[in-house]
Design a protein around this motif. Structure first.
Motif, short mmCIF file in Angstrom:
data_model
loop_
_atom_site.label_atom_id
_atom_site.label_comp_id
_atom_site.label_asym_id
_atom_site.label_seq_id
_atom_site.Cartn_x
_atom_site.Cartn_y
_atom_site.Cartn_z
N ASN A 70 0.80 -1.23 0.00
CA ASN A 70 0.00 0.00 0.00
C ASN A 70 0.82 1.27 0.00
O ASN A 70 0.39 2.28 -0.55
CB ASN A 70 -0.95 0.02 1.21
N GLU A 71 2.02 1.25 0.60
CA GLU A 71 2.77 2.48 0.80
C GLU A 71 4.08 2.57 0.03
O GLU A 71 4.59 3.65 -0.19
CB GLU A 71 3.07 2.66 2.29
N ARG A 72 4.66 1.43 -0.35
CA ARG A 72 6.00 1.46 -0.95
C ARG A 72 6.10 0.62 -2.22
O ARG A 72 7.20 0.37 -2.70
CB ARG A 72 7.02 0.93 0.05
N ASN A 73 5.02 0.18 -2.75
CA ASN A 73 5.01 -0.77 -3.85
C ASN A 73 5.64 -0.24 -5.14
O ASN A 73 6.11 -1.01 -5.96
CB ASN A 73 3.58 -1.24 -4.12
N ASP A 74 5.66 1.07 -5.32
CA ASP A 74 6.16 1.61 -6.58
C ASP A 74 7.62 2.04 -6.52
O ASP A 74 8.15 2.59 -7.46
CB ASP A 74 5.29 2.78 -7.05
N GLY A 75 8.28 1.77 -5.41
CA GLY A 75 9.68 2.15 -5.29
C GLY A 75 10.57 1.35 -6.22
O GLY A 75 10.49 0.12 -6.26
N PRO A 76 11.44 2.01 -6.97
CA PRO A 76 12.30 1.29 -7.92
C PRO A 76 13.34 0.41 -7.25
O PRO A 76 13.91 -0.46 -7.87
CB PRO A 76 12.97 2.42 -8.71
N ASP A 77 13.57 0.62 -5.95
CA ASP A 77 14.60 -0.14 -5.25
C ASP A 77 14.04 -1.24 -4.37
O ASP A 77 14.76 -1.83 -3.57
CB ASP A 77 15.44 0.81 -4.38
N LEU A 78 12.75 -1.54 -4.50
CA LEU A 78 12.13 -2.58 -3.69
C LEU A 78 12.48 -3.94 -4.26
O LEU A 78 12.31 -4.21 -5.44
CB LEU A 78 10.60 -2.40 -3.69
N ILE A 79 13.00 -4.81 -3.41
CA ILE A 79 13.35 -6.17 -3.82
C ILE A 79 12.41 -7.13 -3.10
O ILE A 79 12.44 -7.23 -1.88
CB ILE A 79 14.80 -6.53 -3.47
N VAL A 80 11.55 -7.81 -3.84
CA VAL A 80 10.63 -8.77 -3.24
C VAL A 80 10.72 -10.09 -3.98
O VAL A 80 11.12 -11.08 -3.43
CB VAL A 80 9.17 -8.24 -3.24
N VAL A 81 10.36 -10.12 -5.25
CA VAL A 81 10.50 -11.29 -6.09
C VAL A 81 11.06 -10.86 -7.44
O VAL A 81 11.01 -9.72 -7.81
CB VAL A 81 9.16 -12.04 -6.31
N ALA A 82 11.59 -11.81 -8.18
CA ALA A 82 12.14 -11.51 -9.51
C ALA A 82 11.04 -11.00 -10.44
O ALA A 82 9.92 -11.51 -10.42
CB ALA A 82 12.79 -12.76 -10.10
N ALA A 83 11.36 -10.00 -11.22
CA ALA A 83 10.38 -9.41 -12.14
C ALA A 83 9.88 -10.42 -13.16
O ALA A 83 8.74 -10.34 -13.62
CB ALA A 83 10.99 -8.21 -12.85
N ASP A 84 10.70 -11.40 -13.51
CA ASP A 84 10.30 -12.39 -14.50
C ASP A 84 9.78 -13.68 -13.87
O ASP A 84 9.68 -14.71 -14.54
CB ASP A 84 11.44 -12.68 -15.46
N SER A 85 9.42 -13.64 -12.61
CA SER A 85 8.93 -14.83 -11.92
C SER A 85 7.62 -15.32 -12.54
O SER A 85 6.74 -14.52 -12.85
CB SER A 85 8.69 -14.52 -10.44
N PRO A 86 7.47 -16.62 -12.72
CA PRO A 86 6.21 -17.15 -13.21
C PRO A 86 5.12 -17.14 -12.13
O PRO A 86 3.96 -17.39 -12.41
CB PRO A 86 6.55 -18.59 -13.62
N MET A 87 5.50 -16.83 -10.90
CA MET A 87 4.55 -16.77 -9.79
C MET A 87 4.09 -15.34 -9.58
O MET A 87 4.84 -14.51 -9.07
CB MET A 87 5.18 -17.29 -8.49
N ASN A 88 2.87 -15.05 -10.00
CA ASN A 88 2.32 -13.71 -9.84
C ASN A 88 1.09 -13.69 -8.96
O ASN A 88 0.52 -12.64 -8.71
CB ASN A 88 1.98 -13.10 -11.20
N SER A 89 0.67 -14.86 -8.51
CA SER A 89 -0.50 -14.95 -7.65
C SER A 89 -0.42 -16.22 -6.81
O SER A 89 0.38 -17.11 -7.09
CB SER A 89 -1.78 -14.96 -8.48
N LEU A 90 -1.27 -16.29 -5.82
CA LEU A 90 -1.32 -17.49 -5.00
C LEU A 90 -1.79 -18.68 -5.83
O LEU A 90 -1.29 -19.80 -5.66
CB LEU A 90 -2.26 -17.26 -3.81
N ASP A 91 -2.70 -18.46 -6.75
CA ASP A 91 -3.15 -19.54 -7.64
C ASP A 91 -1.99 -20.09 -8.48
O ASP A 91 -1.88 -21.30 -8.68
CB ASP A 91 -4.27 -19.06 -8.56
#
Length: 132
Positions: A70-91
């Motif tokens: 909600n507050e920091r999702n658009d930061g260019p320096d945020l490292i959470v998962v790889a941008a090319d990850s095939p996992m984009n949802s819990l499903d």
């Protein structure tokens, strides 16, 4: 972003230290993960200042991911998962578990702790019967 153990905010500016957000109390597994990974980043020169650890404990682990989303999702320096990850949802994750024979999870609690139970409950809800 649900169920993330840690998130790093790496600042490009020299004035701020990189930050690792641990969704746990100080001294817990996720806090220790942040501190160890932060030390590694500093030791290998990935950051020029020691990494600051921010603890966001809330009992269920949802405060930190929600706050970041909600507050920091658009930061260019945020490292959470790889941008090319095939996992984009819990499903996506649950479907991968159904197809793959060997899927591993890294969790912050002891064996049989709540983190393990969350994975087992998700797998059960998705119809996965062999959750070893």
């Amino acid at each position: 972003m649900t169920g993330l153990a840690t998130a790093f905010l790496l600042s490009a500016g020299a004035a701020q230290a990189a930050e690792c957000i641990a969704p746990a109390n100080p001294g817990g597994g996720r806090d220790v993960n942040c501190r160890q990974i932060g030390k590694l980043f500093y030791d290998i020169g990935e950051v020029d200042k020691p990494v600051q650890v921010t603890n966001m404990a809330d009992g269920g682990g949802g405060l930190a991911p929600t706050s970041i989303e909600n507050e920091r999702n658009d930061g260019p320096d945020l490292i959470v998962v790889a941008a090319d990850s095939p996992m984009n949802s819990l499903d996506d994750l649950m479907n991968a578990i159904k197809v793959e024979e060997d899927v591993s999870f890294a969790v912050g609690s002891l064996a049989g702790g709540f983190d393990h139970l969350k994975v087992a409950l998700l797998a059960k809800e998705a119809g996965i019967t062999d959750i070893r």
